[in-house]
Motif scaffolding. Structure first.
Motif, short mmCIF file in Angstrom:
data_model
loop_
_atom_site.label_atom_id
_atom_site.label_comp_id
_atom_site.label_asym_id
_atom_site.label_seq_id
_atom_site.Cartn_x
_atom_site.Cartn_y
_atom_site.Cartn_z
N ILE A 107 -51.67 -29.50 -49.36
CA ILE A 107 -51.68 -28.23 -49.15
C ILE A 107 -51.60 -27.38 -50.24
CG2 ILE A 107 -50.15 -28.83 -46.95
CD1 ILE A 107 -47.66 -28.25 -48.40
N PHE A 108 -51.75 -26.06 -50.12
CA PHE A 108 -51.69 -25.10 -51.18
C PHE A 108 -50.71 -23.93 -50.88
CE2 PHE A 108 -55.17 -24.78 -47.99
CZ PHE A 108 -55.22 -23.41 -47.91
N PRO A 109 -50.25 -23.29 -51.66
CA PRO A 109 -49.46 -22.16 -51.51
C PRO A 109 -50.21 -21.03 -50.33
CG PRO A 109 -49.70 -22.30 -53.93
CD PRO A 109 -50.58 -23.25 -53.00
N VAL A 110 -49.24 -20.75 -49.51
CA VAL A 110 -49.66 -19.67 -48.38
C VAL A 110 -48.55 -18.60 -48.27
CG1 VAL A 110 -50.37 -19.20 -46.04
CG2 VAL A 110 -51.24 -21.37 -47.17
N LEU A 111 -49.05 -17.41 -48.47
CA LEU A 111 -48.08 -16.50 -48.20
C LEU A 111 -48.23 -15.72 -46.90
CD1 LEU A 111 -48.08 -14.83 -51.86
CD2 LEU A 111 -46.30 -16.37 -50.91
N GLU A 112 -47.28 -15.62 -46.03
CA GLU A 112 -47.62 -14.98 -44.75
C GLU A 112 -46.81 -13.70 -44.76
OE1 GLU A 112 -46.36 -17.41 -41.36
OE2 GLU A 112 -47.35 -19.15 -42.25
N VAL A 113 -47.71 -12.61 -44.31
CA VAL A 113 -46.99 -11.20 -44.47
C VAL A 113 -47.31 -10.81 -42.88
CG1 VAL A 113 -47.35 -8.95 -45.18
CG2 VAL A 113 -47.82 -11.06 -46.64
N ASP A 114 -46.23 -10.18 -42.43
CA ASP A 114 -46.46 -9.27 -40.93
C ASP A 114 -47.75 -8.30 -41.04
OD1 ASP A 114 -44.31 -10.81 -40.11
OD2 ASP A 114 -42.95 -9.20 -40.48
N ALA A 115 -48.10 -8.21 -40.01
CA ALA A 115 -49.29 -7.22 -39.74
C ALA A 115 -48.90 -6.03 -40.11
CB ALA A 115 -50.05 -7.32 -38.60
N GLY A 116 -49.40 -5.10 -40.89
CA GLY A 116 -49.04 -3.81 -40.92
C GLY A 116 -48.23 -3.42 -42.02
N ARG A 117 -47.69 -4.53 -42.66
CA ARG A 117 -46.78 -4.21 -43.61
C ARG A 117 -47.30 -4.14 -44.96
NH1 ARG A 117 -41.41 -7.59 -44.25
NH2 ARG A 117 -40.71 -6.82 -45.77
N ALA A 118 -47.02 -3.14 -46.00
CA ALA A 118 -47.69 -2.76 -47.16
C ALA A 118 -47.12 -3.98 -48.13
CB ALA A 118 -47.05 -1.55 -47.73
N VAL A 119 -47.99 -4.39 -49.16
CA VAL A 119 -47.71 -5.25 -49.97
C VAL A 119 -48.39 -4.93 -51.30
CG1 VAL A 119 -47.63 -7.19 -48.38
CG2 VAL A 119 -49.84 -6.60 -49.52
N GLU A 120 -47.91 -5.50 -52.58
CA GLU A 120 -48.34 -5.33 -53.79
C GLU A 120 -48.65 -6.67 -54.41
OE1 GLU A 120 -46.01 -3.22 -56.29
OE2 GLU A 120 -45.30 -1.82 -55.10
N LEU A 121 -49.69 -6.74 -55.01
CA LEU A 121 -50.36 -8.01 -55.33
C LEU A 121 -50.49 -8.10 -57.03
CD1 LEU A 121 -51.43 -10.91 -54.70
CD2 LEU A 121 -53.59 -9.78 -54.26
N ILE A 122 -49.90 -8.65 -57.68
CA ILE A 122 -50.13 -8.61 -59.10
C ILE A 122 -50.48 -10.03 -59.47
CG2 ILE A 122 -48.44 -8.91 -61.25
CD1 ILE A 122 -46.48 -7.17 -59.79
N VAL A 123 -51.73 -9.96 -60.37
CA VAL A 123 -52.62 -11.07 -60.83
C VAL A 123 -52.32 -11.20 -62.21
CG1 VAL A 123 -54.82 -12.19 -60.80
CG2 VAL A 123 -54.20 -10.59 -58.91
N ASN A 124 -51.45 -12.34 -62.61
CA ASN A 124 -51.52 -12.76 -63.97
C ASN A 124 -52.65 -13.31 -64.62
OD1 ASN A 124 -48.79 -11.66 -63.89
ND2 ASN A 124 -48.04 -13.50 -63.09
N LYS A 125 -53.49 -13.91 -64.08
CA LYS A 125 -54.68 -14.45 -64.75
C LYS A 125 -55.77 -14.30 -63.52
CE LYS A 125 -53.35 -19.10 -63.31
NZ LYS A 125 -53.08 -20.60 -63.79
#
Length: 59
Positions: free
Chosen positions: A33-51
């Motif tokens: 398996i690999f990491p999965v982030l589940e987010v509710d539909a319509g929810r605002a998110v911020e994505l920070i990429v370190n690399k």
């Protein structure tokens, strides 16, 4: 000689072996398996990429 203690020891050994096989099965699944982030539909998110990463979105 078949005694209640012998039966209990045999049953405990069988259960222990089954639990070892079950643990091995789940460890193999965990390695696939690999990491999965589940987010509710319509929810605002911020994505920070370190690399550097590649993202496949949608289809």
């Amino acid at each position: 000689m078949f005694t209640p203690q012998a039966a209990a020891a045999g049953a405990a050994g069988g259960v222990g072996g089954a639990m070892d096989r079950l643990a091995d099965y789940y460890m193999e699944m965990a390695e696939q398996i690999f990491p999965v982030l589940e987010v509710d539909a319509g929810r605002a998110v911020e994505l920070i990429v370190n690399k550097g990463v590649s993202l496949r979105l949608g289809r």
